[in-house]
Design an enzyme around this catalytic site. Sequence first.
Site, mmCIF file in Angstrom:
data_model
loop_
_atom_site.group_PDB
_atom_site.id
_atom_site.type_symbol
_atom_site.label_atom_id
_atom_site.label_comp_id
_atom_site.label_asym_id
_atom_site.label_seq_id
_atom_site.Cartn_x
_atom_site.Cartn_y
_atom_site.Cartn_z
ATOM 1 N N LYS A 33 0.523 -0.818 0.115
ATOM 2 C CA LYS A 33 -0.229 0.019 -0.277
ATOM 3 C C LYS A 33 1.324 0.567 0.406
ATOM 4 O O LYS A 33 1.660 1.552 0.908
ATOM 5 C CB LYS A 33 -0.703 0.036 1.185
ATOM 6 C CG LYS A 33 -2.011 1.520 1.592
ATOM 7 C CD LYS A 33 -2.377 1.262 1.987
ATOM 8 C CE LYS A 33 -2.186 1.421 4.124
ATOM 9 N NZ LYS A 33 -1.548 2.907 4.065
ATOM 10 N N ASP A 60 -3.274 4.360 -2.182
ATOM 11 C CA ASP A 60 -4.656 4.496 -1.050
ATOM 12 C C ASP A 60 -4.124 6.208 -0.951
ATOM 13 O O ASP A 60 -4.109 6.544 -0.281
ATOM 14 C CB ASP A 60 -4.189 3.428 0.394
ATOM 15 C CG ASP A 60 -5.039 4.050 1.201
ATOM 16 O OD1 ASP A 60 -6.546 4.672 0.372
ATOM 17 O OD2 ASP A 60 -4.565 4.146 2.400
ATOM 18 N N LYS A 62 -7.754 8.061 -1.068
ATOM 19 C CA LYS A 62 -8.752 8.660 -0.589
ATOM 20 C C LYS A 62 -9.533 9.127 -0.950
ATOM 21 O O LYS A 62 -9.382 10.241 -0.518
ATOM 22 C CB LYS A 62 -8.495 8.269 1.292
ATOM 23 C CG LYS A 62 -8.164 7.078 2.080
ATOM 24 C CD LYS A 62 -7.798 7.627 3.411
ATOM 25 C CE LYS A 62 -7.202 6.007 3.727
ATOM 26 N NZ LYS A 62 -6.035 5.894 3.465
ATOM 27 N N ASP A 65 -13.550 14.322 -3.007
ATOM 28 C CA ASP A 65 -13.610 16.016 -3.635
ATOM 29 C C ASP A 65 -15.000 16.666 -4.418
ATOM 30 O O ASP A 65 -16.003 15.439 -4.574
ATOM 31 C CB ASP A 65 -12.289 16.702 -4.634
ATOM 32 C CG ASP A 65 -12.480 17.842 -4.554
ATOM 33 O OD1 ASP A 65 -12.996 18.931 -4.644
ATOM 34 O OD2 ASP A 65 -11.202 18.064 -3.968
ATOM 35 N N THR A 124 -10.260 3.173 10.377
ATOM 36 C CA THR A 124 -10.499 1.935 12.218
ATOM 37 C C THR A 124 -10.000 3.559 13.481
ATOM 38 O O THR A 124 -10.209 2.827 14.137
ATOM 39 C CB THR A 124 -9.073 1.070 11.866
ATOM 40 O OG1 THR A 124 -7.861 1.426 11.406
ATOM 41 C CG2 THR A 124 -9.592 0.187 10.921
#
Length: 240
Positions: A33, A60, A62, A65, A124
Amino acid sequence: MKRPVIIALDFPTEQRALAFLDQFPAEMAVTVKIGMELFYAAGPAIVRAVIARGHDVFLDLKLHDIPNTVEAGMRVIGQLGVRYTTVHAAGGHVMLAAAKRGLVAGAQAQGLPAPTLLAITQLTSTNQQILNVDQQIPGTVAASAVHYAQVAQASGCDGVICSAQEVGAIHAALGPAFVGITPGIRPSWAQANDQQRIMTPAAAAKAGSNGLVVGRPITQAADPVAAYQRILTEWSGQHE
């Protein structure tokens, strides 16, 4: 998943990231990742360097927008040859659908398979207080995660990123084919660090996780290869 243990390559420079990967035998391809820290430091070059070594990349970033901006960003990501990438489900169904369009268009432009699009449900690090007080979302973290997963599936996403504590409920609601990748994995022999909703590799596998994201228990281990193999063994013991 072919390589169910995804190593979070959370390093500040390309040099440190590649030095870490140098510890793995040449024939041992893994999935890594690449998140914000490393990508912002090294850019697309680190993605290409890792892929050139035979590893799969989970990019990753994320994205979250307005739909047009996310679609344009995903069009670029789709051209990089990554295996997985992420978008925030909180952006809503219009943004999620735009992300999928951009990703597919970018991959097709390069003659590549479209990366698996995974929507972030709840991080998390999010606990009940953060959900209810900071985000002003009523109910439980699990209920929020399932809701976001439903929005993601309806919008064309291939799966979600969720805590292993919620993956069973998500599969129950959406079916086993909808992928659930789970970060916040901490073996019993590792520290929890800043994660709030954690689970061991064996427990996550038993709960129905399709893949694990593991960072510091591997990257900060004295023997990263041994730590990776130990976690893979713990996971595989629940899938035999």
